[in-house]
Design a protein around this motif. Structure first.
Motif, short mmCIF file in Angstrom:
data_model
loop_
_atom_site.label_atom_id
_atom_site.label_comp_id
_atom_site.label_asym_id
_atom_site.label_seq_id
_atom_site.Cartn_x
_atom_site.Cartn_y
_atom_site.Cartn_z
N VAL A 7 0.66 -1.62 0.06
CA VAL A 7 0.19 -0.07 -0.13
C VAL A 7 1.34 1.03 -0.19
O VAL A 7 0.48 2.21 -0.82
N THR A 49 5.93 1.75 -9.25
CA THR A 49 4.74 2.27 -9.74
C THR A 49 4.42 2.02 -12.11
O THR A 49 3.46 1.84 -12.38
N ARG A 65 2.39 -2.17 -10.96
CA ARG A 65 0.99 -2.09 -10.53
C ARG A 65 0.40 -3.32 -10.08
O ARG A 65 -0.54 -3.47 -9.44
N ILE A 66 0.43 -3.97 -11.52
CA ILE A 66 -0.40 -5.42 -11.92
C ILE A 66 -0.01 -6.22 -10.76
O ILE A 66 -1.42 -6.64 -9.41
N ARG A 98 1.18 -5.87 -7.75
CA ARG A 98 0.73 -5.07 -6.20
C ARG A 98 -0.75 -5.34 -6.28
O ARG A 98 -1.10 -5.13 -4.51
N TRP A 99 -1.42 -4.91 -7.41
CA TRP A 99 -3.04 -5.34 -6.92
C TRP A 99 -3.42 -6.33 -6.87
O TRP A 99 -4.58 -6.98 -5.65
N GLY A 138 -2.14 -7.92 -3.68
CA GLY A 138 -2.45 -6.76 -2.68
C GLY A 138 -3.97 -7.75 -2.00
O GLY A 138 -4.82 -7.51 -0.99
N SER A 139 -4.91 -7.78 -3.36
CA SER A 139 -6.26 -8.51 -2.84
C SER A 139 -6.40 -9.50 -2.23
O SER A 139 -7.06 -9.78 -1.29
#
Length: 155
Positions: free
Chosen positions: A56, A61, A66-67, A69-70, A73-74
């Motif tokens: 978070v 970036t 980013r993909i 991480r998302w 992270g989800s």
């Protein structure tokens, strides 16, 4: 190539700190998976929390990072929610699975295998790998410049 507007480059010298993060994730996975009694809600939360905070609050970036991480992270947020529900008594556990208590109107008795959760936790190793390879640093800038200019990189 763009010129940095600062007098001194603000990038870190290297990305070695992400190697330490990877070691932390590996040690955490071994501790969690060493014994079914270690695979509890609280210990799982202790494993996920630092990785989730890192996802978070920091990291590269660019699109690939980013993909990663998302997605991770989800998944980590879902596991964290399961742990909070477990601490609240809505999800219970045995040695092989987590399951929603029978008295719940929706999803009562639904089981989630601890093996599945373990695999999802192992996927967290992608975070330090993505950060190590995708985070800009002085070392990566020198390597990129050398590749573009066709020179050999001296470490």
């Amino acid at each position: 190539m763009a010129k940095c507007s600062y007098d001194a480059c603000q990038l870190p010298d290297n990305n070695y700190r992400f190697i330490w993060q990877g070691i932390y994730v590996i040690v955490g996975i071994f501790v969690l998976l060493s014994n079914p009694q270690n695979f509890t809600y609280f210990q799982t939360m202790l494993f996920i929390a630092p990785v989730l905070i890192d996802i978070v609050c920091s990291g590269p970036t660019n699109k690939v990072a980013r993909i990663v991480r998302w997605v991770i992270g989800s998944v980590d947020v879902i596991i964290m929610i399961i742990c909070f529900l477990g601490l609240g008594g809505i999800v219970t556990q045995d040695s092989n699975s987590y399951f929603i208590v029978e008295s719940m109107m929706l999803f009562g008795g639904f089981k989630i295998s601890k093996v599945l959760i373990a695999i999802l936790l192992i996927v967290n190793l992608l975070i330090p790998v993505a950060y190590y390879t995708c985070s800009p640093c002085k070392q990566s800038a020198r390597i990129k410049a050398a590749v573009v200019n066709g020179r050999e990189v001296k470490q």
